[in-house]
Scaffold this motif. Structure first.
Motif, PDB file in Angstrom:
ATOM      1  N   ASN A  78       0.805  -1.220   0.000  1.00  0.00           N
ATOM      2  CA  ASN A  78       0.000   0.000   0.000  1.00  0.00           C
ATOM      3  C   ASN A  78       0.841   1.275   0.000  1.00  0.00           C
ATOM      4  OD1 ASN A  78      -2.769  -0.800  -0.078  1.00  0.00           O
ATOM      5  ND2 ASN A  78      -2.519  -1.630   1.967  1.00  0.00           N
ATOM      6  N   LYS A  79       2.087   1.170  -0.296  1.00  0.00           N
ATOM      7  CA  LYS A  79       2.942   2.346  -0.362  1.00  0.00           C
ATOM      8  C   LYS A  79       2.783   2.976  -1.731  1.00  0.00           C
ATOM      9  CE  LYS A  79       5.983   0.438   3.129  1.00  0.00           C
ATOM     10  NZ  LYS A  79       5.376   1.302   4.157  1.00  0.00           N
ATOM     11  N   LYS A  80       2.489   4.253  -1.749  1.00  0.00           N
ATOM     12  CA  LYS A  80       2.030   4.912  -2.981  1.00  0.00           C
ATOM     13  C   LYS A  80       3.072   4.945  -4.093  1.00  0.00           C
ATOM     14  CE  LYS A  80       3.048   9.596  -1.211  1.00  0.00           C
ATOM     15  NZ  LYS A  80       4.083   9.925  -2.213  1.00  0.00           N
ATOM     16  N   ASP A  81       4.370   4.881  -3.737  1.00  0.00           N
ATOM     17  CA  ASP A  81       5.410   4.949  -4.755  1.00  0.00           C
ATOM     18  C   ASP A  81       5.977   3.581  -5.127  1.00  0.00           C
ATOM     19  OD1 ASP A  81       5.294   7.767  -4.934  1.00  0.00           O
ATOM     20  OD2 ASP A  81       6.574   7.971  -3.157  1.00  0.00           O
ATOM     21  N   LEU A  82       5.456   2.526  -4.520  1.00  0.00           N
ATOM     22  CA  LEU A  82       5.945   1.182  -4.806  1.00  0.00           C
ATOM     23  C   LEU A  82       5.349   0.692  -6.123  1.00  0.00           C
ATOM     24  CD1 LEU A  82       7.803  -0.808  -3.295  1.00  0.00           C
ATOM     25  CD2 LEU A  82       5.741  -1.939  -2.444  1.00  0.00           C
ATOM     26  N   ARG A  83       6.218   0.214  -7.022  1.00  0.00           N
ATOM     27  CA  ARG A  83       5.768  -0.228  -8.339  1.00  0.00           C
ATOM     28  C   ARG A  83       5.847  -1.742  -8.508  1.00  0.00           C
ATOM     29  NH1 ARG A  83       3.844   3.783  -7.814  1.00  0.00           N
ATOM     30  NH2 ARG A  83       4.164   5.765  -8.890  1.00  0.00           N
ATOM     31  N   GLU A  84       6.803  -2.386  -7.842  1.00  0.00           N
ATOM     32  CA  GLU A  84       6.974  -3.831  -7.991  1.00  0.00           C
ATOM     33  C   GLU A  84       7.215  -4.454  -6.622  1.00  0.00           C
ATOM     34  OE1 GLU A  84      10.187  -6.961  -9.953  1.00  0.00           O
ATOM     35  OE2 GLU A  84       9.663  -5.121 -11.056  1.00  0.00           O
ATOM     36  N   LEU A  85       6.461  -5.500  -6.312  1.00  0.00           N
ATOM     37  CA  LEU A  85       6.565  -6.169  -5.016  1.00  0.00           C
ATOM     38  C   LEU A  85       6.734  -7.672  -5.231  1.00  0.00           C
ATOM     39  CD1 LEU A  85       6.375  -6.120  -1.894  1.00  0.00           C
ATOM     40  CD2 LEU A  85       3.884  -6.363  -2.153  1.00  0.00           C
ATOM     41  N   THR A  86       7.766  -8.220  -4.590  1.00  0.00           N
ATOM     42  CA  THR A  86       8.001  -9.662  -4.619  1.00  0.00           C
ATOM     43  C   THR A  86       7.888 -10.200  -3.203  1.00  0.00           C
ATOM     44  OG1 THR A  86       9.506  -9.487  -6.518  1.00  0.00           O
ATOM     45  CG2 THR A  86       9.646 -11.487  -5.184  1.00  0.00           C
ATOM     46  N   LEU A  87       7.078 -11.228  -3.023  1.00  0.00           N
ATOM     47  CA  LEU A  87       6.902 -11.872  -1.726  1.00  0.00           C
ATOM     48  C   LEU A  87       7.376 -13.311  -1.860  1.00  0.00           C
ATOM     49  CD1 LEU A  87       3.319 -10.541  -0.865  1.00  0.00           C
ATOM     50  CD2 LEU A  87       5.519  -9.552  -0.214  1.00  0.00           C
ATOM     51  N   ARG A  88       8.358 -13.687  -1.048  1.00  0.00           N
ATOM     52  CA  ARG A  88       8.977 -14.993  -1.220  1.00  0.00           C
ATOM     53  C   ARG A  88       9.054 -15.732   0.125  1.00  0.00           C
ATOM     54  NH1 ARG A  88      12.321 -16.728  -5.394  1.00  0.00           N
ATOM     55  NH2 ARG A  88      12.522 -14.557  -6.118  1.00  0.00           N
ATOM     56  N   TRP A  89       8.436 -16.900   0.172  1.00  0.00           N
ATOM     57  CA  TRP A  89       8.560 -17.798   1.301  1.00  0.00           C
ATOM     58  C   TRP A  89       9.703 -18.768   1.021  1.00  0.00           C
ATOM     59  CZ3 TRP A  89       4.331 -15.174   0.210  1.00  0.00           C
ATOM     60  CH2 TRP A  89       3.456 -14.775   1.236  1.00  0.00           C
ATOM     61  N   THR A  90      10.336 -19.294   2.056  1.00  0.00           N
ATOM     62  CA  THR A  90      11.407 -20.266   1.858  1.00  0.00           C
ATOM     63  C   THR A  90      10.851 -21.591   1.373  1.00  0.00           C
ATOM     64  OG1 THR A  90      12.680 -19.191   3.618  1.00  0.00           O
ATOM     65  CG2 THR A  90      13.382 -21.391   2.953  1.00  0.00           C
ATOM     66  N   SER A  91       9.692 -21.977   1.880  1.00  0.00           N
ATOM     67  CA  SER A  91       9.011 -23.195   1.454  1.00  0.00           C
ATOM     68  C   SER A  91       7.517 -23.002   1.687  1.00  0.00           C
ATOM     69  CB  SER A  91       9.529 -24.412   2.236  1.00  0.00           C
ATOM     70  OG  SER A  91       9.307 -24.242   3.621  1.00  0.00           O
ATOM     71  N   VAL A  92       6.723 -23.896   1.135  1.00  0.00           N
ATOM     72  CA  VAL A  92       5.271 -23.788   1.286  1.00  0.00           C
ATOM     73  C   VAL A  92       4.874 -24.169   2.710  1.00  0.00           C
ATOM     74  CG1 VAL A  92       3.041 -24.619   0.478  1.00  0.00           C
ATOM     75  CG2 VAL A  92       4.922 -24.324  -1.144  1.00  0.00           C
ATOM     76  N   CYS A  93       4.191 -23.263   3.383  1.00  0.00           N
ATOM     77  CA  CYS A  93       3.725 -23.515   4.748  1.00  0.00           C
ATOM     78  C   CYS A  93       2.406 -22.779   4.952  1.00  0.00           C
ATOM     79  CB  CYS A  93       4.766 -23.054   5.777  1.00  0.00           C
ATOM     80  SG  CYS A  93       5.242 -21.322   5.626  1.00  0.00           S
ATOM     81  N   ASP A  94       1.681 -23.112   6.017  1.00  0.00           N
ATOM     82  CA  ASP A  94       0.405 -22.468   6.295  1.00  0.00           C
ATOM     83  C   ASP A  94       0.583 -20.959   6.423  1.00  0.00           C
ATOM     84  OD1 ASP A  94      -1.102 -24.766   6.287  1.00  0.00           O
ATOM     85  OD2 ASP A  94      -0.724 -25.196   8.392  1.00  0.00           O
ATOM     86  N   SER A  95      -0.261 -20.207   5.741  1.00  0.00           N
ATOM     87  CA  SER A  95      -0.189 -18.748   5.816  1.00  0.00           C
ATOM     88  C   SER A  95      -1.508 -18.158   5.357  1.00  0.00           C
ATOM     89  CB  SER A  95       0.955 -18.210   4.956  1.00  0.00           C
ATOM     90  OG  SER A  95       1.008 -16.807   5.019  1.00  0.00           O
ATOM     91  N   LYS A  96      -1.924 -17.082   6.008  1.00  0.00           N
ATOM     92  CA  LYS A  96      -3.121 -16.356   5.602  1.00  0.00           C
ATOM     93  C   LYS A  96      -2.819 -14.875   5.408  1.00  0.00           C
ATOM     94  CE  LYS A  96      -6.408 -19.480   7.866  1.00  0.00           C
ATOM     95  NZ  LYS A  96      -7.555 -19.580   8.806  1.00  0.00           N
ATOM     96  N   VAL A  97      -1.540 -14.578   5.241  1.00  0.00           N
ATOM     97  CA  VAL A  97      -1.094 -13.190   5.134  1.00  0.00           C
ATOM     98  C   VAL A  97      -1.772 -12.472   3.966  1.00  0.00           C
ATOM     99  CG1 VAL A  97       0.903 -11.726   4.644  1.00  0.00           C
ATOM    100  CG2 VAL A  97       1.101 -13.594   6.280  1.00  0.00           C
ATOM    101  N   LEU A  98      -2.034 -13.189   2.874  1.00  0.00           N
ATOM    102  CA  LEU A  98      -2.563 -12.551   1.665  1.00  0.00           C
ATOM    103  C   LEU A  98      -4.063 -12.762   1.483  1.00  0.00           C
ATOM    104  CD1 LEU A  98       0.292 -13.403  -0.867  1.00  0.00           C
ATOM    105  CD2 LEU A  98       0.052 -11.410   0.609  1.00  0.00           C
TER     106      LEU A  98
END
Length: 374
Positions: A78-98
């Protein structure tokens, strides 16, 4: 260091965490990579990004250390000047962040690796979306969200082993083009995908068992003389790559209609790899690059309709010795069709196991492929 404005850490691959108090660098405008550490006094957690006005591109690594509350505080995306965002987990695990992820309109490119959630939040304003190894993802859209991507130009879906449907309730949506600007589509190893958008007649077991593309929508296409109605779910698509679709049979699922089918009116490059049941090609009048790998010998019968527009052709078919059926050849006489009176624009051609390409009755290569260089 409070005056620091740019911090480039994207090539620090062994970095395990960020130093504590990073949020005090309030003048920071560029942080290429933030490694989320285990919460504690010796490192910064993602909440440190809350008051930083970051722009450009940002990669968050070790996302498994982010809890949902911290992610909400940090305002990821949600940062107004951010154009590209990469989200990387080390491995697949339970998550509800998104689960309720709603990035700001200014964010254009989103890349997500090894996310362990079952669905995403609102991604409708993205220009590029890349989802890789999100193996627990069941669907992309929740009920009540918009089902159109008005800005999306590039979509990559790769190794989504549990990806079954595009939205939470699998029902036909209103008649509108979901990807009006999509130019590049890459689908690989989507194990349980059963349908594409707007596809009530589509039957898919997994990306490896794709049988038909979705029912197209009516659009107008300008020609040199007048306008005509054509059907296309992807009116702006220029590059299509399909790989490991073990049961993909045909390109359209619409039959018995008087409207002309043209699924790919602007398609320029088509790559079909390891799709053993594909024996024909969809109409694509602007196709210039065609790559077929591990295809059936019958595909040769359909290549001829593209020869008048292709500049690059890579054709690697299955070994003819493994087949007992009669084989096809490019045997259309030059004087039987106006397009064969033209010289082929092909400059690059690679043939593998195309035993009938220059067989009896085939085109004379030296008369037709006059522009061939390689």
């Amino acid at each position: 260091m409070t005056c620091l404005r740019h911090l480039y850490t994207h090539r620090c691959h062994k970095l395990k965490s960020m130093p504590p108090g990073l949020g005090n660098l309030t003048n920071l405008r560029m942080l290429t990579c933030f490694v989320v550490g285990v919460p504690g006094p010796d490192c910064s957690d993602v909440a440190e990004l809350q008051n930083l006005n970051l722009g450009g591109q940002l990669e968050l690594r070790r996302m498994e250390n982010v809890i949902e509350a911290k992610a909400k505080v940090a305002n990821i995306g949600n940062k107004k000047d951010l154009r590209e965002l990469t989200l990387r987990w080390t491995s697949v695990c339970d998550s509800k962040v998104l689960d309720n992820f709603e990035p700001r309109d200014g964010l254009q490119v989103l890349k997500i690796y090894f996310y362990g959630g079952e669905y995403m939040g609102m991604l409708q304003n993205m220009v590029e979306i890349h989802l890789v190894h999100c193996e627990r993802l069941h669907f992309l859209f929740r009920c009540g969200t918009s089902f159109t991507f008005p800005k999306l130009k590039v979509l990559t879906l790769e190794h989504l082993l549990n990806f079954e449907t595009w939205w939470e309730i699998n029902e036909r949506q209103e008649e509108r083009i979901i990807f009006p600007l999509l130019e590049k589509l890459f689908i690989r190893h989507c194990g349980k995908l059963i349908a594409l958008p707007e596809a009530p007649q589509l039957f898919i077991g997994k990306c490896g068992k794709l049988i038909a593309l979705p029912e197209a929508l009516l659009i107008e296409e300008a020609s040199s003389r007048d306008y005509r109605l054509v059907r296309s779910p992807f009116p702006a698509l220029k590059v299509l790559e399909l790989e490991n679709l073990q049961s993909f049979l045909r390109w359209d699922a619409v039959e018995g209609t008087h409207v002309e089918h043209m699924f790919f009116p602007l398609l320029e490059k088509l790559s079909v790899q390891k799709c053993p049941k594909v024996i024909d090609l969809s109409e694509a009048p602007k196709l210039s690059v065609l790559e077929i790998e591990d295809g059936k010998q019958e595909m040769l019968c359909w290549v001829d309709k593209y020869l008048s527009s292709l500049t690059n052709l890579i054709l690697k078919l299955e070994d003819i010795e493994r087949r007992s059926e009669a084989q096809c050849t490019l045997s259309v006489p030059v004087d039987s069709n106006e397009k064969w009176n033209q010289k082929s624009p092909l400059t690059v051609m690679e043939l593998g196991c195309c035993n009938s390409f220059f067989g009896a009755g085939a085109l004379e290569p030296w008369d037709y492929f006059v522009h061939l260089k390689n």
